[in-house]
Design a protein around this motif. Structure first.
Motif, PDB file in Angstrom:
ATOM      1  N   ALA A   1      16.782  25.312 -23.869  1.00 29.81           N
ATOM      2  CA  ALA A   1      15.348  25.056 -23.703  1.00 29.81           C
ATOM      3  C   ALA A   1      14.674  26.156 -22.898  1.00 29.81           C
ATOM      4  N   ALA A   2      15.439  26.798 -22.012  1.00 28.31           N
ATOM      5  CA  ALA A   2      14.865  27.858 -21.190  1.00 28.31           C
ATOM      6  C   ALA A   2      14.492  29.094 -21.998  1.00 28.31           C
ATOM      7  N   LEU A   3      14.882  29.131 -23.273  1.00 28.68           N
ATOM      8  CA  LEU A   3      14.378  30.188 -24.160  1.00 28.68           C
ATOM      9  C   LEU A   3      12.893  29.995 -24.436  1.00 28.68           C
ATOM     10  N   ASN A   4      12.405  28.770 -24.266  1.00 27.47           N
ATOM     11  CA  ASN A   4      10.988  28.475 -24.466  1.00 27.47           C
ATOM     12  C   ASN A   4      10.223  28.947 -23.227  1.00 27.47           C
ATOM     13  N   SER A   5       9.220  29.763 -23.419  1.00 29.39           N
ATOM     14  CA  SER A   5       8.518  30.366 -22.285  1.00 29.39           C
ATOM     15  C   SER A   5       7.795  29.344 -21.418  1.00 29.39           C
ATOM     16  N   ASP A   6       7.564  28.141 -21.934  1.00 23.11           N
ATOM     17  CA  ASP A   6       6.917  27.104 -21.135  1.00 23.11           C
ATOM     18  C   ASP A   6       7.895  26.340 -20.255  1.00 23.11           C
ATOM     19  N   VAL A   7       9.185  26.559 -20.424  1.00 20.61           N
ATOM     20  CA  VAL A   7      10.202  25.878 -19.611  1.00 20.61           C
ATOM     21  C   VAL A   7      10.602  26.832 -18.488  1.00 20.61           C
ATOM     22  N   VAL A   8      10.195  26.510 -17.267  1.00 23.97           N
ATOM     23  CA  VAL A   8      10.318  27.476 -16.172  1.00 23.97           C
ATOM     24  C   VAL A   8      11.587  27.301 -15.348  1.00 23.97           C
ATOM     25  N   GLY A   9      12.346  26.246 -15.606  1.00 19.82           N
ATOM     26  CA  GLY A   9      13.590  26.056 -14.885  1.00 19.82           C
ATOM     27  C   GLY A   9      14.502  25.098 -15.622  1.00 19.82           C
ATOM     28  N   ALA A  10      15.814  25.340 -15.531  1.00 18.42           N
ATOM     29  CA  ALA A  10      16.776  24.479 -16.210  1.00 18.42           C
ATOM     30  C   ALA A  10      17.961  24.222 -15.286  1.00 18.42           C
ATOM     31  N   PHE A  11      18.330  22.947 -15.177  1.00 20.64           N
ATOM     32  CA  PHE A  11      19.456  22.499 -14.353  1.00 20.64           C
ATOM     33  C   PHE A  11      20.518  21.993 -15.313  1.00 20.64           C
ATOM     34  N   CYS A  12      21.600  22.757 -15.454  1.00 20.91           N
ATOM     35  CA  CYS A  12      22.563  22.542 -16.536  1.00 20.91           C
ATOM     36  C   CYS A  12      23.889  22.060 -15.964  1.00 20.91           C
ATOM     37  N   LEU A  13      24.233  20.815 -16.253  1.00 21.83           N
ATOM     38  CA  LEU A  13      25.452  20.218 -15.748  1.00 21.83           C
ATOM     39  C   LEU A  13      26.546  20.268 -16.809  1.00 21.83           C
ATOM     40  N   TYR A  14      27.639  20.915 -16.453  1.00 19.92           N
ATOM     41  CA  TYR A  14      28.808  21.140 -17.318  1.00 19.92           C
ATOM     42  C   TYR A  14      28.441  21.334 -18.791  1.00 19.92           C
TER      43      TYR A  14
ATOM     44  N   ALA B   1      30.094  10.447  -5.048  1.00 18.19           N
ATOM     45  CA  ALA B   1      29.642  11.362  -3.994  1.00 18.19           C
ATOM     46  C   ALA B   1      29.160  12.678  -4.597  1.00 18.19           C
ATOM     47  N   LEU B   2      29.903  13.166  -5.579  1.00 17.15           N
ATOM     48  CA  LEU B   2      29.524  14.426  -6.231  1.00 17.15           C
ATOM     49  C   LEU B   2      28.241  14.249  -7.032  1.00 17.15           C
ATOM     50  N   ALA B   3      28.105  13.101  -7.705  1.00 16.71           N
ATOM     51  CA  ALA B   3      26.880  12.840  -8.464  1.00 16.71           C
ATOM     52  C   ALA B   3      25.667  12.807  -7.545  1.00 16.71           C
ATOM     53  N   LEU B   4      25.788  12.155  -6.397  1.00 17.70           N
ATOM     54  CA  LEU B   4      24.673  12.108  -5.450  1.00 17.70           C
ATOM     55  C   LEU B   4      24.295  13.507  -4.989  1.00 17.70           C
ATOM     56  N   GLN B   5      25.291  14.324  -4.719  1.00 25.39           N
ATOM     57  CA  GLN B   5      25.028  15.706  -4.326  1.00 25.39           C
ATOM     58  C   GLN B   5      24.249  16.444  -5.407  1.00 25.39           C
ATOM     59  N   MET B   6      24.609  16.236  -6.667  1.00 21.55           N
ATOM     60  CA  MET B   6      23.931  16.917  -7.764  1.00 21.55           C
ATOM     61  C   MET B   6      22.500  16.423  -7.941  1.00 21.55           C
ATOM     62  N   TYR B   7      22.279  15.108  -7.790  1.00 19.88           N
ATOM     63  CA  TYR B   7      20.910  14.600  -7.859  1.00 19.88           C
ATOM     64  C   TYR B   7      20.037  15.235  -6.778  1.00 19.88           C
ATOM     65  N   GLN B   8      20.582  15.330  -5.580  1.00 21.74           N
ATOM     66  CA  GLN B   8      19.817  15.930  -4.486  1.00 21.74           C
ATOM     67  C   GLN B   8      19.491  17.385  -4.795  1.00 21.74           C
ATOM     68  N   GLN B   9      20.460  18.102  -5.339  1.00 14.49           N
ATOM     69  CA  GLN B   9      20.210  19.497  -5.681  1.00 14.49           C
ATOM     70  C   GLN B   9      19.189  19.618  -6.810  1.00 14.49           C
ATOM     71  N   ALA B  10      19.293  18.750  -7.803  1.00 10.92           N
ATOM     72  CA  ALA B  10      18.354  18.802  -8.925  1.00 10.92           C
ATOM     73  C   ALA B  10      16.930  18.515  -8.463  1.00 10.92           C
ATOM     74  N   VAL B  11      16.767  17.501  -7.635  1.00 11.99           N
ATOM     75  CA  VAL B  11      15.432  17.161  -7.136  1.00 11.99           C
ATOM     76  C   VAL B  11      14.855  18.331  -6.351  1.00 11.99           C
ATOM     77  N   ALA B  12      15.648  18.923  -5.468  1.00 11.06           N
ATOM     78  CA  ALA B  12      15.171  20.066  -4.688  1.00 11.06           C
ATOM     79  C   ALA B  12      14.830  21.247  -5.600  1.00 11.06           C
ATOM     80  N   PHE B  13      15.680  21.498  -6.596  1.00 10.93           N
ATOM     81  CA  PHE B  13      15.447  22.597  -7.534  1.00 10.93           C
ATOM     82  C   PHE B  13      14.117  22.409  -8.258  1.00 10.93           C
ATOM     83  N   PHE B  14      13.875  21.211  -8.799  1.00 11.79           N
ATOM     84  CA  PHE B  14      12.660  20.997  -9.580  1.00 11.79           C
ATOM     85  C   PHE B  14      11.412  20.921  -8.702  1.00 11.79           C
TER      86      PHE B  14
END
Length: 245
Positions: free
Chosen positions: A134-147, A227-240
Motif C-alpha cells: 500500500a505504501a506504493l500509493n503516494s497517499d499512504v504516508v506510513g505502513a506498519f508491517c507485522l511479519y 506481552a509482545l502483542a501489547l508492545q506492538m500495539y503501543q509501537q503502532a499507535v505511537a508510529f501512526f
C-alpha cells in the motif's frame, strides 16, 4: 476513546469490497489506518485489533482482502480447510488488484467528513505484505508491517517486474517492519533480502526482529504472545500518531 462500528460496501474495479469501519465515537476528524487482515479475512482477532487501534483516535478500515473470490461476508476458520482456502486465494489474486483495492479505500477515506486527508496502512501476515504494498500509493504516508510474508520470495501473482520487492524504490512513505525470529515463513535469509533492498534503495524505515513466532499478535491459538502483542500495539499507535499528524 469509545468507538462506533459500521459496515461499508466499496466499489472497486474488480467488484464490490465489503469493508468494516471502526472509528472514535466523538466529533471531529481522525486519520485513517487501512488494516489488512491475514488470509482468513476479518476474524474475531482482527476485529479486536481494529477496535484497539480505533480507540486510540483513528478511523480503521478493514477490507475483505479476497472479496473477488468469496461471497461478501466470508470469514475463514483457523483450521486446515480455512488455511487451504485462504492460501488458494492468496496465490490467485494479483497484486495489481490489491493496488486498485487500496486506491478505492484511500478515495473512500477522503470522502468521509470524519476523516482527515492522512492515510496509513497496517497489516499482519499477508496483510503485512499488503501494508508494505500500500505504501506504493503516494497517499499512504506510513505502513506498519507485522511479519509480512511473500515479499522476499516473490510468490504472489503479479505482472512481470511489478512484485513488491522490485517496487521498493517507489515507496515514499515511512515503513516499520517487525519480524519474529522464530517465524518459519520468513527465514533469516529472507529477512536479509528485504532489509538489503530497503537499505540499497534508501527508504525511510525502521526494523525490528523479536523473539516471536508467526502470528504472535493473534489472540487465539498457541502462538499468541500477549506481552509482545501489547508492545506492538503501543509501537503502532505511537508510529501512526507521529506519521499521520
Amino acid at each position: 476513546m469509545m468507538i462506533k462500528q459500521d459496515v461499508c460496501d466499496i466499489d472497486t474495479p474488480t467488484g464490490t469490497m465489503r469493508c468494516y469501519l471502526y472509528r472514535p465515537d466523538a466529533e471531529g476528524q481522525f486519520s485513517t489506518i487501512i488494516f489488512y487482515s491475514e488470509i482468513f479475512q476479518q476474524t474475531a482477532p482482527i476485529a479486536r485489533a481494529a477496535a484497539m487501534l480505533a480507540g486510540h483516535g483513528f478511523v480503521v478500515l478493514v477490507p475483505e482482502v479476497f472479496h473477488e473470490l468469496n461471497p461478501i461476508g466470508t470469514v475463514l476458520a483457523y483450521d486446515d480447510a480455512g488455511k487451504d482456502k485462504g492460501n488458494e486465494d492468496k496465490f490467485t489474486k494479483y497484486l495489481e488488484h490489491h493496488d486498485s483495492d487500496t486506491q478505492a479505500l484511500v478515495e473512500f477515506a477522503h470522502r468521509q467528513a470524519f476523516c482527515t486527508s492522512h492515510v496509513g496502512a497496517m497489516g499482519v501476515c499477508i496483510g503485512g505484505h499488503l501494508a508494505y504494498r500500500a505504501a506504493l500509493n503516494s497517499d499512504v504516508v506510513g505502513a506498519f508491517c507485522l511479519y509480512p510474508t511473500d515479499i522476499h520470495s516473490n510468490t504472489l501473482p503479479c505482472n512481470d517486474g511489478n512484485d513488491s520487492l522490485s517496487r521498493t524504490a517507489d515507496i515514499q512513505g515511512e515503513l516499520m517492519l517487525i519480524f519474529g525470529k522464530q517465524d518459519p515463513h520468513v527465514s533469516g535469509e529472507g529477512r536479509k533480502v528485504i532489509y538489503d533492498k530497503l537499505s540499497e534503495t534508501g527508504r525511510l524505515f525502521s526494523w525490528q526482529e523479536v523473539n516471536g513466532q508467526h502470528a504472535f499478535m493473534r489472540d487465539e491459538g498457541d502462538r499468541y504472545d500477549p506481552a509482545l502483542a501489547l508492545q506492538m500495539y503501543q509501537q503502532a499507535v505511537a508510529f501512526f500518531h507521529r506519521v499521520l499528524r
